[in-house]
Design a protein around this motif. Structure first.
Motif, PDB file in Angstrom:
ATOM      1  N   SER A  97      67.811 -45.687   6.646  1.00 42.79           N
ATOM      2  CA  SER A  97      67.990 -46.644   7.742  1.00 42.79           C
ATOM      3  C   SER A  97      67.153 -46.274   8.955  1.00 42.79           C
ATOM      4  CB  SER A  97      69.466 -46.739   8.129  1.00 42.79           C
ATOM      5  OG  SER A  97      69.943 -45.511   8.643  1.00 42.79           O
ATOM      6  N   GLY A  98      66.537 -45.103   8.926  1.00 40.57           N
ATOM      7  CA  GLY A  98      65.509 -44.729   9.889  1.00 40.57           C
ATOM      8  C   GLY A  98      65.979 -44.592  11.322  1.00 40.57           C
ATOM      9  N   PHE A  99      65.004 -44.745  12.222  1.00 38.59           N
ATOM     10  CA  PHE A  99      65.212 -44.590  13.658  1.00 38.59           C
ATOM     11  C   PHE A  99      66.294 -45.541  14.158  1.00 38.59           C
ATOM     12  CE2 PHE A  99      64.230 -45.891  17.981  1.00 38.59           C
ATOM     13  CZ  PHE A  99      63.958 -44.709  18.639  1.00 38.59           C
ATOM     14  N   LEU A 100      66.208 -46.805  13.761  1.00 39.36           N
ATOM     15  CA  LEU A 100      67.179 -47.805  14.221  1.00 39.36           C
ATOM     16  C   LEU A 100      68.588 -47.444  13.775  1.00 39.36           C
ATOM     17  CD1 LEU A 100      67.726 -50.503  15.606  1.00 39.36           C
ATOM     18  CD2 LEU A 100      67.190 -51.649  13.450  1.00 39.36           C
ATOM     19  N   GLY A 101      68.726 -47.026  12.519  1.00 36.92           N
ATOM     20  CA  GLY A 101      70.035 -46.606  12.038  1.00 36.92           C
ATOM     21  C   GLY A 101      70.570 -45.425  12.805  1.00 36.92           C
ATOM     22  N   GLY A 102      69.687 -44.466  13.138  1.00 39.39           N
ATOM     23  CA  GLY A 102      70.115 -43.304  13.905  1.00 39.39           C
ATOM     24  C   GLY A 102      70.620 -43.665  15.285  1.00 39.39           C
ATOM     25  N   PHE A 138      86.789 -35.607  12.013  1.00 33.30           N
ATOM     26  CA  PHE A 138      87.168 -37.009  11.847  1.00 33.30           C
ATOM     27  C   PHE A 138      86.059 -37.964  12.298  1.00 33.30           C
ATOM     28  CE2 PHE A 138      91.432 -35.160  11.647  1.00 33.30           C
ATOM     29  CZ  PHE A 138      91.928 -35.827  10.539  1.00 33.30           C
ATOM     30  N   SER A 139      85.340 -37.628  13.360  1.00 31.42           N
ATOM     31  CA  SER A 139      84.244 -38.513  13.788  1.00 31.42           C
ATOM     32  C   SER A 139      83.122 -38.522  12.758  1.00 31.42           C
ATOM     33  CB  SER A 139      83.721 -38.085  15.161  1.00 31.42           C
ATOM     34  OG  SER A 139      83.218 -36.759  15.134  1.00 31.42           O
ATOM     35  N   THR A 140      82.834 -37.347  12.172  1.00 33.11           N
ATOM     36  CA  THR A 140      81.811 -37.288  11.119  1.00 33.11           C
ATOM     37  C   THR A 140      82.244 -38.083   9.897  1.00 33.11           C
ATOM     38  OG1 THR A 140      81.062 -35.099  11.849  1.00 33.11           O
ATOM     39  CG2 THR A 140      80.515 -35.751   9.598  1.00 33.11           C
ATOM     40  N   LEU A 141      83.498 -37.913   9.497  1.00 30.53           N
ATOM     41  CA  LEU A 141      84.012 -38.616   8.324  1.00 30.53           C
ATOM     42  C   LEU A 141      83.991 -40.125   8.528  1.00 30.53           C
ATOM     43  CD1 LEU A 141      85.382 -38.421   5.532  1.00 30.53           C
ATOM     44  CD2 LEU A 141      87.594 -38.343   6.749  1.00 30.53           C
ATOM     45  N   ILE A 142      84.496 -40.574   9.650  1.00 30.55           N
ATOM     46  CA  ILE A 142      84.585 -42.025   9.916  1.00 30.55           C
ATOM     47  C   ILE A 142      83.197 -42.642  10.032  1.00 30.55           C
ATOM     48  CG2 ILE A 142      85.319 -43.750  11.606  1.00 30.55           C
ATOM     49  CD1 ILE A 142      87.671 -41.820  12.276  1.00 30.55           C
ATOM     50  N   CYS A 143      82.358 -42.057  10.880  1.00 32.37           N
ATOM     51  CA  CYS A 143      81.037 -42.658  11.140  1.00 32.37           C
ATOM     52  C   CYS A 143      80.120 -42.511   9.931  1.00 32.37           C
ATOM     53  CB  CYS A 143      80.412 -42.008  12.374  1.00 32.37           C
ATOM     54  SG  CYS A 143      81.367 -42.282  13.878  1.00 32.37           S
ATOM     55  N   GLY A 144      80.192 -41.364   9.253  1.00 32.54           N
ATOM     56  CA  GLY A 144      79.382 -41.185   8.055  1.00 32.54           C
ATOM     57  C   GLY A 144      79.750 -42.178   6.978  1.00 32.54           C
ATOM     58  N   THR A 149      78.464 -47.095   3.844  1.00 33.93           N
ATOM     59  CA  THR A 149      79.021 -48.239   3.116  1.00 33.93           C
ATOM     60  C   THR A 149      78.848 -49.586   3.786  1.00 33.93           C
ATOM     61  OG1 THR A 149      81.188 -47.856   4.156  1.00 33.93           O
ATOM     62  CG2 THR A 149      80.766 -46.767   2.039  1.00 33.93           C
ATOM     63  N   VAL A 150      78.904 -49.660   5.112  1.00 35.78           N
ATOM     64  CA  VAL A 150      78.962 -50.959   5.799  1.00 35.78           C
ATOM     65  C   VAL A 150      77.754 -51.203   6.695  1.00 35.78           C
ATOM     66  CG1 VAL A 150      80.313 -52.420   7.371  1.00 35.78           C
ATOM     67  CG2 VAL A 150      81.482 -50.882   5.768  1.00 35.78           C
ATOM     68  N   ILE A 151      77.454 -50.267   7.580  1.00 35.06           N
ATOM     69  CA  ILE A 151      76.463 -50.505   8.627  1.00 35.06           C
ATOM     70  C   ILE A 151      75.056 -50.121   8.189  1.00 35.06           C
ATOM     71  CG2 ILE A 151      75.816 -49.938  11.004  1.00 35.06           C
ATOM     72  CD1 ILE A 151      78.764 -49.323  11.549  1.00 35.06           C
ATOM     73  N   GLY A 152      74.929 -48.998   7.505  1.00 32.22           N
ATOM     74  CA  GLY A 152      73.606 -48.457   7.232  1.00 32.22           C
ATOM     75  C   GLY A 152      72.787 -49.237   6.237  1.00 32.22           C
ATOM     76  N   LYS A 153      73.398 -49.790   5.210  1.00 30.73           N
ATOM     77  CA  LYS A 153      72.654 -50.473   4.157  1.00 30.73           C
ATOM     78  C   LYS A 153      71.882 -51.689   4.667  1.00 30.73           C
ATOM     79  CE  LYS A 153      73.721 -47.786   0.690  1.00 30.73           C
ATOM     80  NZ  LYS A 153      72.678 -46.981   0.003  1.00 30.73           N
TER      81      LYS A 153
END
Length: 365
Positions: A97-102, A138-144, A149-153
């Motif tokens: 997802s690159g720079f934008l995803g980051g 928890f922040s790593t688990l939730i955001c990762g 699954t939802v945002i990055g693809k």
């Protein structure tokens, strides 16, 4: 977390400031390895050029997105955002997802971390677990999970489609694309418009697209060299177009241009805005278009002429820069009006001239 344009810009620019040294160091190492070992250096796994190349390649391919993600998350939520920023940044690299995803992941992390700090209440004896266990885990688990699954693809699909679009542009379309990037970069000499183009081209750089940075690079040097050429022409053809203060500042454009510091042109633009800006925009636009049709690629974010040997087609870049600088300087020389001795000494307020509608282009030999 309150967000407005100014706040978003502040956080993103913090991330950029952390990322640029990584991009510069990695890009120069990778390009240096290719220069020494040739285009097939990646296959020579036991050589010194390969080691130099691989150091830079690892930085560009693996580290850039985690660094900017962690830096933006840190800007938003302080130190608790660093660890999830690095890990989720690696997730963004993995799913492409690159720079934008980051960047999007960083704001998500900042929101989650700040929410947890505000709403999770633990007994006083367990407060020490918050910054080292509860928040990072928890922040790593939730955001990762959300990025996987939802945002990055969708972001990864957009990045892939846009990269393919750029690669498939026809020659004519590439020239127009480069003209737009060059014109935007050469518009306000390091101001907000230029900074926007810098952000975009750096984003493309981290996604492996090196063409946009070539147009931005060129525009950063075109206007300082253009001022030098305009000054030389004013001496050759004896047309006084610079004030005393400007003549004393001209020499600074040489080292500034070499170092890609376009802000050196601001004093000249402040004295004669539309002529200097128009000259810079036209010269940078043509040069930017040439970099794209000649296949110039720039793997570093900054460095001026010192890093030109690391470019793809460095000769094409130098030729495009020469052409753009000549166009910029010649236009500036022709458009700027002749100054009287008094105006040369004390300056001239161009905005107060009612008769200043047509430029004086007469040349005295």
């Amino acid at each position: 977390m309150k967000l407005d344009i100014r706040t978003i810009k502040k956080h993103v620019m913090t991330g950029i400031s952390f990322m640029i040294p990584v991009v510069v160091a990695s890009g120069i190492c990778q390009a240096l390895g290719i220069m020494i070992g040739g285009p097939n250096v990646a296959d020579a796994v036991v050589s010194l050029p390969y080691i130099i190349y691989k150091i830079g390649n690892l930085g560009l391919s693996t580290l850039i997105v985690p660094v900017i993600c962690a830096a933006i998350a840190y800007s938003i939520s302080d130190r608790p955002g660093i660890a999830p920023g690095l890990i989720v940044g690696l997730v963004c690299t993995e799913i492409k997802s690159g720079f934008l995803g980051g960047v999007i992941a960083a704001f998500l992390i900042g929101f989650v971390v700040n929410w947890m700090k505000k709403n999770i209440k633990l007994p006083e004896t367990m407060q020490g677990l918050m910054p080292i266990l509860i928040i990072p885990f928890f922040s790593t688990l939730i955001c990762g999970f959300l990025m996987f699954t939802v945002i990055g693809k969708p972001i990864a699909m957009f990045i892939e489609a846009f990269t393919t679009f750029l690669e498939n542009l026809s020659t004519g379309s590439k020239f127009i694309y480069g003209m737009v990037m060059g014109a935007v970069s050469g518009f306000d000499f390091g101001g907000p418009v230029n900074k926007t183009m810098s952000l975009y081209s750096t984003a493309m750089l981290t996604d492996g697209v090196f063409g946009p940075k070539a147009a931005h690079f060129l525009a950063g040097m075109t206007s300082p060299f253009g001022v030098l050429i305009a000054y030389a022409l004013s001496k050759i053809f004896k047309k006084p177009i610079f004030t005393k203060d400007e003549r004393q500042s001209v020499i600074s454009c040489l080292p500034m241009g070499i170092c890609m510091i376009t802000e050196s042109v601001i004093p000249f633009a402040m004295n004669d805005l539309w002529r200097v800006v128009l000259s810079s925009v036209i010269g940078s636009a043509i040069g930017g278009g040439l970099t794209q049709i000649w296949g110039v690629g720039v793997p570093v974010a900054h460095g001026g002429l010192f890093v030109v040997p690391t470019f793809t087609n460095p000769g094409g870049f130098v030729l495009a820069l020469t052409i753009s600088s000549i166009i910029c300087g010649t236009l500036m020389f022709l458009l700027k009006r002749r100054l009287t001795p008094e105006q040369q000494e004390y300056g001239l307020d161009y905005s107060s001239d009612d008769d200043d509608k047509v430029a004086d282009v007469n040349i005295t030999f």
